[in-house]
Design a protein around this motif. Structure first.
Motif, PDB file in Angstrom:
ATOM      1  N   TYR A  11       1.429  -4.908  -8.477  1.00 53.79           N
ATOM      2  CA  TYR A  11       1.433  -3.804  -9.438  1.00 53.79           C
ATOM      3  C   TYR A  11       2.247  -2.614  -8.943  1.00 53.79           C
ATOM      4  CZ  TYR A  11      -2.512  -6.485 -11.302  1.00 53.79           C
ATOM      5  OH  TYR A  11      -3.302  -7.481 -11.801  1.00 53.79           O
ATOM      6  N   GLN A  38       3.704  -6.048 -14.245  1.00 53.10           N
ATOM      7  CA  GLN A  38       2.947  -4.846 -14.606  1.00 53.10           C
ATOM      8  C   GLN A  38       3.008  -3.830 -13.481  1.00 53.10           C
ATOM      9  OE1 GLN A  38      -0.867  -7.041 -15.790  1.00 53.10           O
ATOM     10  NE2 GLN A  38      -0.868  -5.288 -17.197  1.00 53.10           N
ATOM     11  N   GLN A  40       1.112  -0.232 -11.995  1.00 50.43           N
ATOM     12  CA  GLN A  40      -0.122   0.555 -12.031  1.00 50.43           C
ATOM     13  C   GLN A  40       0.202   2.035 -11.984  1.00 50.43           C
ATOM     14  OE1 GLN A  40      -3.065   1.319 -12.906  1.00 50.43           O
ATOM     15  NE2 GLN A  40      -4.334   0.118 -11.492  1.00 50.43           N
ATOM     16  N   LEU A  81      -1.930  -0.670 -16.386  1.00 56.25           N
ATOM     17  CA  LEU A  81      -2.271  -2.081 -16.555  1.00 56.25           C
ATOM     18  C   LEU A  81      -2.615  -2.438 -17.992  1.00 56.25           C
ATOM     19  CD1 LEU A  81      -4.179  -2.874 -13.249  1.00 56.25           C
ATOM     20  CD2 LEU A  81      -1.735  -3.008 -13.781  1.00 56.25           C
TER      21      LEU A  81
END
Length: 328
Positions: A11, A38, A40, A81
């Motif tokens: 992330y 993805q 974060q 996320l």
């Protein structure tokens, strides 16, 4: 012709961008790759944007977030996320933006969500709210389209980090264009990020045929580490910001200070200080401390002063402490 699929299980935006660059630099003829990833708590800015204009950077980082600069154009985006990033990497003969966006639209249709193109390479809902935006680049091997899919993004954080503070900033960078945005979960509460991952892969195979999933083991190499160092470096994230001028002022118990700065690659190239303090040396001393420093002034060392100059030292320390927080 070969079709490939790969997902990142990290992330960290600097790592994920490094993977993307690796795929783009090593794509082969007649290949197309779908890469899903993805980030974060991240603000990603375009290659030519001014980080300080687009984002409350210090607030973001103080709250554990990341600032990243991509190698494509376009505006600043907030990612967490609840967002899914997609990248199409293809050799020139197989690259087709319209076909690639159709894959994203097909994935949305699997959840009953209808969408259409906009003139800015975005995807909009039927009521013209944006849920996906794309940007583009090319290498000697092929071309890249990457974009975002807002599924359940924290819109409060989006507004918190992307709204700049009210400072006198006259920047020559490209400001992000405000858009009405929409989380896809508003249109289908059963949609999840994992569900969209599966839908994208299925739509990709429907469009191009069966694909081979690439192993994450291929990402353990020196090139990705080299790219990670680049994307995570201060010089890449901040130093590429366009030249700008900015003015800050603050009233202390001992007087008012106005700091006028000219920045080049976020290094203070010119500095002029005005103040009504009784310490007549203060403006020249502060100018000398700030000149040629990075804008985040992490490395300023205030010199030792004679006891008779304790008040001057106190004022300089208070000013530096205040100034270190003005770009939050």
């Amino acid at each position: 012709m070969e079709n490939y699929f790969i997902e990142s299980n990290a992330y960290n935006p600097w790592y994920n961008l490094a993977v993307e660059k690796y795929l783009a630099d090593y794509v082969q003829k007649e290949e197309v790759i779908l890469y899903l990833w993805q980030n974060q708590n991240t603000v990603v800015i375009g290659q030519n944007q001014n980080a300080l204009r687009e984002c409350r950077v210090q607030l973001l980082e103080a709250e554990g977030g990341y600032l990243a600069r991509r190698s494509t154009g376009g505006g600043a985006v907030y990612q967490d996320l609840g967002n899914l990033c997609f990248t199409f990497v293809a050799s020139e003969e197989r690259y087709d933006v319209e076909e690639q966006l159709k894959i994203v639209m097909k994935a949305c249709q699997k959840y009953g969500i209808c969408s259409h193109f906009s003139g800015r390479n975005d995807l909009l809902t039927d009521d013209n709210r944006k849920f996906s935006g794309s940007a583009f680049s090319m290498t000697s091997r092929g071309k890249v389209q990457h974009g975002t899919l807002m599924i359940n993004v924290d819109v409060n954080k989006l507004q918190r980090y992307l709204t700049p503070t009210q400072e006198k900033l006259k920047a020559k960078g490209i400001a992000s264009v405000s858009s009405r945005v929409c989380n896809l979960q508003e249109l289908n509460t059963g949609l999840t990020v994992d569900g969209m991952r599966a839908a994208l892969r299925a739509a990709f195979e429907e469009q191009y045929g069966r694909c081979t999933e690439l192993s994450l083991d291929m990402l353990n190499n020196d090139k990705i580490q080299e790219y990670y160092k680049m994307y995570s470096s201060w010089d890449w994230r901040y130093g590429r910001s366009p030249e700008c001028e900015t003015v800050y002022s603050h009233r202390f118990t001992w007087g008012e200070v106005e700091v006028n700065l000219k920045l080049h690659n976020l290094i203070i190239s010119e500095c002029k200080v005005y103040s009504d303090t009784l310490e007549v040396q203060f403006p020249n001393m502060l100018e000398g401390l700030l000149l040629n420093q990075r804008y985040d002034i992490q490395n300023i060392q205030i010199p030792e002063f004679h006891k008779a100059d304790e008040e001057l030292a106190k004022q300089l320390k208070e000013t530096i402490m205040w100034f270190s927080g003005v770009w939050r």
